[in-house]
Design a protein around this motif. Structure first.
Motif, PDB file in Angstrom:
ATOM      1  N   ASP A   7     -50.278  48.359 -26.726  1.00 11.34           N
ATOM      2  CA  ASP A   7     -51.155  47.216 -26.969  1.00 11.34           C
ATOM      3  C   ASP A   7     -51.500  47.086 -28.455  1.00 11.34           C
ATOM      4  N   HIS A   8     -51.788  48.209 -29.096  1.00 11.70           N
ATOM      5  CA  HIS A   8     -52.113  48.210 -30.524  1.00 11.70           C
ATOM      6  C   HIS A   8     -50.920  47.714 -31.342  1.00 11.70           C
ATOM      7  N   GLN A  11     -50.591  44.021 -31.100  1.00 18.73           N
ATOM      8  CA  GLN A  11     -51.610  43.361 -31.919  1.00 18.73           C
ATOM      9  C   GLN A  11     -51.201  43.370 -33.394  1.00 18.73           C
ATOM     10  N   ALA A  14     -48.467  40.815 -33.925  1.00 16.20           N
ATOM     11  CA  ALA A  14     -49.031  39.462 -33.911  1.00 16.20           C
ATOM     12  C   ALA A  14     -49.682  39.129 -35.257  1.00 16.20           C
ATOM     13  N   GLN A  15     -50.326  40.118 -35.876  1.00 20.75           N
ATOM     14  CA  GLN A  15     -50.955  39.888 -37.175  1.00 20.75           C
ATOM     15  C   GLN A  15     -49.925  39.789 -38.295  1.00 20.75           C
ATOM     16  N   SER A  25     -46.362  40.916 -24.212  1.00 15.24           N
ATOM     17  CA  SER A  25     -47.788  40.649 -24.378  1.00 15.24           C
ATOM     18  C   SER A  25     -48.624  41.925 -24.416  1.00 15.24           C
ATOM     19  N   GLY A  26     -48.103  42.996 -23.870  1.00 16.17           N
ATOM     20  CA  GLY A  26     -48.840  44.248 -23.844  1.00 16.17           C
ATOM     21  C   GLY A  26     -48.134  45.275 -22.979  1.00 16.17           C
TER      22      GLY A  26
END
Length: 128
Positions: A7-8, A11, A14-15, A25-26
């Motif tokens: 998950d990290h 993220q 995405a950044q 998505s995860g």
């Protein structure tokens, strides 16, 4: 990779790439994707290993030095042969290292876009 780390990572991706969707998505989607992969016919094999080096002279001896460990694996050559034979991978496998640039900035997108693959390549001059 742990669920939290997946998950990290998504993220972070995405950044880093705000105009693109992360590959998954995860962790739930990644684990479901992995579980959906057909197993193929390469059998699992195993062996047991134990530490055989010197032990400390002062007790107690750490447990990892005395207990056996079971190692499970599939024959890597057979796995790769199955991948090459799988029509789902047709046209989607890179066979040579590459350097990918976007806006004059180096992009690392997969194993063959990394420095190690590039350094390991044997380059043959074009005139040969």
């Amino acid at each position: 990779m742990s669920a939290g780390n997946v998950d990290h990572l998504m993220q972070l991706l995405a950044q880093l790439y705000p105009n693109e969707e992360p590959p998954v998505s995860g962790h739930d989607e990644l684990y479901a994707l992995i579980d959906s992969i057909k197993e193929g016919d390469v059998a699992w094999d195993s062996f047991s290993i134990t530490y055989t080096g010197e032990s400390p002279s002062d007790p107690p001896v750490p447990p990892w030095m005395t207990q056996p460990y079971e190692v499970w694996f599939r024959d890597p050559l057979k796995v790769v042969e199955n991948q090459f034979a799988n029509p789902d991978f047709n046209g989607k496998i890179d066979y040579a290292p590459k350097r990918v640039f976007r806006n004059n900035k180096r992009q690392y997108t997969d194993l063959l876009s990394g420095n190690h693959a590039w350094r390991q390549a044997v380059w043959i001059p074009a005139h040969c």
